[in-house]
Design a protein around this motif. Structure first.
Motif, PDB file in Angstrom:
ATOM      1  N   ASN A  68       0.908  -1.100  -0.118  1.00  0.00           N
ATOM      2  CA  ASN A  68       0.050   0.045   0.161  1.00  0.00           C
ATOM      3  C   ASN A  68       0.830   1.337   0.017  1.00  0.00           C
ATOM      4  O   ASN A  68       0.633   2.187  -0.647  1.00  0.00           O
ATOM      5  N   SER A  72       1.554   3.819  -2.918  1.00  0.00           N
ATOM      6  CA  SER A  72       0.706   5.133  -2.796  1.00  0.00           C
ATOM      7  C   SER A  72       1.842   6.194  -3.084  1.00  0.00           C
ATOM      8  O   SER A  72       1.423   7.177  -3.680  1.00  0.00           O
ATOM      9  N   SER A  98       1.777  -6.755  -6.307  1.00  0.00           N
ATOM     10  CA  SER A  98       0.942  -7.183  -5.050  1.00  0.00           C
ATOM     11  C   SER A  98       0.341  -8.703  -5.111  1.00  0.00           C
ATOM     12  O   SER A  98       0.062  -9.256  -4.360  1.00  0.00           O
ATOM     13  N   ASN A 148      -5.838  -3.584   0.077  1.00  0.00           N
ATOM     14  CA  ASN A 148      -4.780  -2.382   0.462  1.00  0.00           C
ATOM     15  C   ASN A 148      -4.450  -1.502  -0.480  1.00  0.00           C
ATOM     16  O   ASN A 148      -4.224  -0.265  -0.377  1.00  0.00           O
ATOM     17  N   VAL A 149      -3.958  -2.218  -1.514  1.00  0.00           N
ATOM     18  CA  VAL A 149      -3.316  -1.524  -2.654  1.00  0.00           C
ATOM     19  C   VAL A 149      -4.275  -0.491  -3.394  1.00  0.00           C
ATOM     20  O   VAL A 149      -3.977   0.574  -3.791  1.00  0.00           O
ATOM     21  N   SER A 151      -6.834   0.972  -1.782  1.00  0.00           N
ATOM     22  CA  SER A 151      -7.037   2.208  -1.013  1.00  0.00           C
ATOM     23  C   SER A 151      -5.786   3.127  -1.162  1.00  0.00           C
ATOM     24  O   SER A 151      -6.031   4.280  -1.153  1.00  0.00           O
ATOM     25  N   GLY A 152      -4.479   2.665  -1.289  1.00  0.00           N
ATOM     26  CA  GLY A 152      -3.290   3.273  -1.338  1.00  0.00           C
ATOM     27  C   GLY A 152      -3.293   4.211  -2.669  1.00  0.00           C
ATOM     28  O   GLY A 152      -3.157   5.462  -2.615  1.00  0.00           O
TER      29      GLY A 152
END
Length: 455
Positions: A68, A72, A98, A148-149, A151-152
């Motif tokens: 993430n 990001s 990922s 998670n990725v 979201s990043g």
């Protein structure tokens, strides 16, 4: 999407940070509900089983969070500099990297989880439940990574609202499924695991679809690549130190968990509940650090260094407003919050342990929040060496002192005392790195007195 390189800094950071803070609230509600429902409907041993598994799940989470952060930071820098074709390539590269890593970890986890529980000296009366929970959690790792990725990527482009909406959906669904599987069907810890798997899976699928839709709307002059090794190396430069940092913390927590397990299931249960509450606070402060990280990365991409210094000052004020309520609540009435996890008349010893932990750590929340803000600047600027030094210092001190102080005091209280000591020392280091401008990228000359830069 919030433009982080223009406009008044404090209102911009507040607007960007509030969805992140609400996201943390729902994310922790997501995590806490597992323990609350397990403890209330399946008993203290079920709560202890989830707690004993927690340090191992945090190792897997360390890799997801590292991916993430890596994606990001790079996506944010490219977005801030207006290089949208390369930004889209970075998005594709991050997702592929990922996914491959998560599959490798899922297979490894299914093979070695029982061995890790054995190494942790997990009490026999909770081993079976802990193993079942870990097995289900490990199956969901690819879904966890993709969420998670994604979201990043949202945060990197100034969109902190979409992850919030997805998290609200996932958290509420998780609670409903927890109640159905555990309280309704009587599945115990396995019900907790499957509730998390399903809720996380649906959120992951929705987040991936939304990422592709949002990124497609950003116009760029050329067709982005599916995968680019040059961008991959830039992502790795940030991702690997982040994974190492997160993993070392998790491995350190494994040693501490081994020590805690030796005090019996009541201490494990009390610590399990208290650490979930503590994590709620720490993750809220970390959310502000993450907001500052995206703010830093975008402004470095736009060559707006003076805004970063001003952003740090604004973030400090915002963070203080978040820290104070947590400190007051956990120090004055920890029994109330711990009572949410356990039945007071059945778990008096466990609640006493949790109260001691919270009353020792909560007065130092402002200290650790300052470190997390400094880390946000260091990470956003790509200054990963200094970031890792400060974090590893905290970890090493906490692990060593946990064993030393618990032995000296012949009590689990010695373990809890290591937290504020480690936080304080590492915060001093982070402040030195920040004020010495050790985060300023190579090629930039930052003049402190004039707030100007040259590159």
């Amino acid at each position: 999407m919030v433009e982080l390189t223009k406009g008044k800094i404090t209102p911009t950071l507040v607007k960007f940070s509030i969805p992140l803070l609400i996201s943390v609230a729902f994310q922790q509600l997501y995590n806490i509900s597992d323990s609350v429902i397990a403890g209330k409907f399946a008993g203290e041993n079920a709560l202890a089983a989830v707690g004993a598994s927690y340090p191992i799940t945090m190792i897997f989470m360390a890799f997801a969070v590292g991916c993430n952060i890596g994606s990001s930071v790079i996506v944010s820098q490219l977005y801030g500099s207006g290089k949208f074709t390369r930004m889209k390539t970075a998005v594709n590269t991050s997702l592929i990297m990922s996914l491959v890593l998560s599959i490798i970890l899922a297979v490894s986890g299914l093979v070695f989880c029982d061995g890790m529980l054995t190494l942790l000296d997990t009490p026999k009366n909770i081993f079976s439940d802990g193993s079942a929970y870990l097995g289900i959690y490990t199956l969901g790792l690819p879904l966890l990574f993709m969420y998670n990725v994604s979201s990043g990527i949202f945060t990197a482009t100034g969109d902190s609202k979409t992850p919030l909406y997805l998290l609200i959906f996932s958290s509420l669904l998780n609670i409903v499924l927890d109640l159905v599987f555990v309280a309704g069907f009587g599945w115990g810890v396995r019900g907790v695991g499957w509730a998390t798997f399903i809720a996380q899976g649906l959120a992951s699928i929705l987040s991936m679809i939304t990422v592709f839709v949002k990124i497609k709307r950003i116009n760029c002059p050329n067709t982005p690549k599916i995968f680019d090794f040059r961008i991959f190396s830039r992502i790795i430069w940030v991702t690997v130190p982040s994974i190492l940092q997160q993993s070392f913390v998790s491995v350190g927590n494994l040693f501490i968990q081994t020590l805690i397990n030796g005090y019996g299931s009541s201490v494990v249960a009390g610590y399990s509940a208290a650490i979930k509450l503590n994590t709620f606070g720490i993750m809220s402060f970390a959310a502000l650090g993450n907001a500052l990280s995206s703010f830093t990365a975008q402004n470095i991409g736009a060559k707006q260094l003076p805004r970063i210094k001003q952003g740090f000052k604004s973030s400090f004020i915002i963070c203080a407003c978040v820290v104070i309520p947590f400190t007051v609540a956990f120090f004055t009435v920890p029994e109330f919050f711990l009572g949410l996890f356990m039945k007071k008349h059945e778990s008096m010893e466990a609640i006493k342990v949790g109260c001691t932990f919270l009353r020792i750590t909560s007065p130092f929340y402002m200290v650790i929040s300052i470190k997390l803000l400094c880390d946000g600047v260091l990470r956003g600027a790509g200054a990963m060496k200094t970031f890792m030094i400060a974090t590893f210092t905290d970890l090493i001190i906490r692990v060593v002192l946990s064993f030393v102080l618990s032995d000296l005091l012949n009590s689990s209280t010695g373990i809890w005392l290591s937290w504020p000591i480690g936080w304080t020392v590492s915060t001093v280091l982070s402040l030195v790195f920040y004020f010495k401008n050790m985060w300023v990228p190579h090629g930039f000359v930052f003049e402190e007195n004039t707030d100007e830069y040259n590159s």
